[in-house]
Design a protein around this motif. Structure first.
Motif, mmCIF file in Angstrom:
data_model
loop_
_atom_site.group_PDB
_atom_site.id
_atom_site.type_symbol
_atom_site.label_atom_id
_atom_site.label_comp_id
_atom_site.label_asym_id
_atom_site.label_seq_id
_atom_site.Cartn_x
_atom_site.Cartn_y
_atom_site.Cartn_z
ATOM 1 N N UNK A 74 -20.078 37.801 -21.862
ATOM 2 C CA UNK A 74 -20.221 37.069 -22.990
ATOM 3 C C UNK A 74 -21.599 36.459 -23.047
ATOM 4 N N UNK A 75 -22.523 36.943 -23.942
ATOM 5 C CA UNK A 75 -23.844 36.362 -24.052
ATOM 6 C C UNK A 75 -24.281 35.515 -25.030
ATOM 7 N N UNK A 76 -23.238 35.008 -25.652
ATOM 8 C CA UNK A 76 -23.590 33.872 -26.760
ATOM 9 C C UNK A 76 -24.469 32.875 -26.165
ATOM 10 N N UNK A 77 -25.427 32.437 -26.970
ATOM 11 C CA UNK A 77 -26.411 31.342 -26.462
ATOM 12 C C UNK A 77 -25.786 30.051 -26.287
ATOM 13 N N UNK A 78 -25.770 29.246 -25.068
ATOM 14 C CA UNK A 78 -25.448 28.151 -24.798
ATOM 15 C C UNK A 78 -26.266 27.001 -24.763
ATOM 16 N N UNK A 79 -25.908 25.958 -25.309
ATOM 17 C CA UNK A 79 -26.681 24.520 -25.282
ATOM 18 C C UNK A 79 -25.921 23.723 -24.538
ATOM 19 N N UNK A 80 -26.383 23.095 -23.270
ATOM 20 C CA UNK A 80 -25.369 22.321 -22.476
ATOM 21 C C UNK A 80 -25.771 20.747 -22.671
ATOM 22 N N UNK A 81 -24.855 19.911 -22.713
ATOM 23 C CA UNK A 81 -25.167 18.448 -22.816
ATOM 24 C C UNK A 81 -24.765 18.098 -21.546
ATOM 25 N N UNK A 82 -25.900 17.014 -21.116
ATOM 26 C CA UNK A 82 -25.846 16.560 -19.851
ATOM 27 C C UNK A 82 -25.835 14.814 -19.834
ATOM 28 N N UNK A 83 -25.635 14.191 -18.984
ATOM 29 C CA UNK A 83 -25.821 12.756 -18.621
ATOM 30 C C UNK A 83 -27.470 12.556 -18.661
ATOM 31 N N UNK A 84 -27.839 11.127 -18.733
ATOM 32 C CA UNK A 84 -29.149 10.668 -18.716
ATOM 33 C C UNK A 84 -29.752 11.255 -17.332
ATOM 34 N N UNK A 85 -28.934 11.098 -16.095
ATOM 35 C CA UNK A 85 -29.456 11.204 -14.678
ATOM 36 C C UNK A 85 -28.833 12.309 -14.297
ATOM 37 N N UNK A 86 -28.469 13.386 -15.044
ATOM 38 C CA UNK A 86 -28.219 14.626 -14.508
ATOM 39 C C UNK A 86 -28.716 15.748 -14.505
ATOM 40 N N UNK A 87 -29.890 15.584 -13.609
ATOM 41 C CA UNK A 87 -31.066 16.585 -13.230
ATOM 42 C C UNK A 87 -30.269 17.945 -12.358
ATOM 43 N N UNK A 88 -29.267 17.299 -11.574
ATOM 44 C CA UNK A 88 -28.719 18.502 -10.741
ATOM 45 C C UNK A 88 -27.648 19.221 -11.578
ATOM 46 N N UNK A 89 -27.105 18.541 -12.874
ATOM 47 C CA UNK A 89 -26.267 19.299 -13.650
ATOM 48 C C UNK A 89 -27.039 20.253 -14.370
ATOM 49 N N UNK A 100 -27.643 23.376 -12.265
ATOM 50 C CA UNK A 100 -26.485 24.058 -12.100
ATOM 51 C C UNK A 100 -26.191 24.974 -13.450
ATOM 52 N N UNK A 101 -26.387 24.117 -14.517
ATOM 53 C CA UNK A 101 -26.057 24.702 -15.595
ATOM 54 C C UNK A 101 -26.899 26.274 -15.982
ATOM 55 N N UNK A 102 -28.355 25.998 -15.575
ATOM 56 C CA UNK A 102 -29.251 26.918 -15.761
ATOM 57 C C UNK A 102 -28.968 28.167 -14.773
ATOM 58 N N UNK A 103 -28.523 28.002 -13.812
ATOM 59 C CA UNK A 103 -28.074 28.828 -12.590
ATOM 60 C C UNK A 103 -26.876 29.590 -13.352
ATOM 61 N N UNK A 104 -25.993 28.786 -13.915
ATOM 62 C CA UNK A 104 -24.726 29.402 -14.494
ATOM 63 C C UNK A 104 -24.944 30.251 -15.728
ATOM 64 N N UNK A 105 -26.147 30.172 -16.275
ATOM 65 C CA UNK A 105 -26.308 31.079 -17.655
ATOM 66 C C UNK A 105 -26.591 30.219 -18.780
ATOM 67 N N UNK A 106 -27.072 28.963 -18.729
ATOM 68 C CA UNK A 106 -27.189 27.814 -19.851
ATOM 69 C C UNK A 106 -28.624 28.570 -20.491
ATOM 70 N N UNK A 107 -28.972 28.362 -21.902
ATOM 71 C CA UNK A 107 -30.065 28.752 -22.325
ATOM 72 C C UNK A 107 -30.895 27.591 -22.782
ATOM 73 N N UNK A 108 -30.233 26.531 -22.901
ATOM 74 C CA UNK A 108 -31.074 25.301 -23.351
ATOM 75 C C UNK A 108 -30.251 23.985 -23.042
ATOM 76 N N UNK A 109 -30.711 22.746 -23.014
ATOM 77 C CA UNK A 109 -29.735 21.555 -22.639
ATOM 78 C C UNK A 109 -30.459 20.306 -23.612
#
Length: 220
Positions: free
Chosen positions: A71-86, A89-98
């Motif tokens: 599935x190649x749909x673009x994905x915008x992930x939402x993270x907590x303020x201090x969620x740098x590690x998230x 991990x999101x970009x490694x999993x295939x996220x396009x933006x956050x």
């Protein structure tokens, strides 16, 4: 354009959905990772907004499964303020933006427009086909340099055709991009919308490709 919002905070999810619908997008909302993962794997979306801290299944595993399934749909992930590690991990999993919470829903709209435009292969925001111009970042259409007034359904169909101008879009794909998942779709609804668009922009611009679908063309 049809967007999937996967967010367990119902107030936030409703706010995002309202903002997107006000800009003519079709929106489906899922409140947990299982439902969101299933929708993203089985339905056609132009992009998804995906929270990472979801019940039942976390967002990272949902995103990883989508990419594994092709599935190649673009994905915008939402993270907590201090969620740098998230974010990493999101970009490694295939996220396009956050986006980092809290945020303005207007920014969600603008980022999704950019993701959808780039996914369709357009580097610039202005797309032109004959006398029709589309500002994909602002969501505005012009005909011969003047604003083109469209209903929400007309906007969804014309934006789908415009982003893929000169390419045949199957009728079934247009239906999926125009209507939300719980909509009661009439069998000839797309034909009615296409007919209205032809009257507004010119009958020759939208070609019917028999047995397949429709193509927006500037003509010869």
């Amino acid at each position: 354009m049809r967007i999937l919002v996967v967010e367990d905070d119902s107030t936030l999810a409703d706010g995002i959905a309202r903002a997107l619908r006000a800009e003519n997008f079709a929106v489906d909302v899922a409140g947990n990772g299982e439902d969101g993962g299933h929708l993203g794997a089985t339905e056609l979306y132009d992009a998804a907004v995906l929270d990472l801290g979801l019940p039942l299944r976390d967002g990272i595993s949902v995103l990883r499964d989508w990419r594994t399934q092709g599935r190649t749909l673009p994905v915008l992930i939402l993270t907590a303020r201090d969620g740098w590690s998230e974010k990493v991990a999101g970009f490694k999993a295939g996220a396009d933006d956050y986006l980092t919470k809290p945020f303005r829903v207007e920014e969600v709209v603008m980022r999704l427009r950019a993701l959808v435009r780039r996914a369709a292969g357009h580097a610039g925001s202005r797309i032109v086909c004959g006398p029709v111009a589309f500002d994909a970042q602002l969501g505005l259409f012009e005909l011969d340099g003047l604003p083109l007034k469209l209903t929400a359904f007309e906007w969804r169909v014309l934006s789908a055709l415009m982003l893929r101008k000169e390419v045949v879009i199957e009728r079934a794909q247009l239906i999926e991009r125009v209507y939300e998942g719980d909509a009661d779709v009439d069998s000839n609804s797309i034909e009615v919308i296409i007919g209205r668009l032809r009257r507004k922009i010119g009958a020759g611009m939208i070609e019917t490709v028999r047995g397949r679908g429709y193509r927006l063309t500037a003509g010869s």
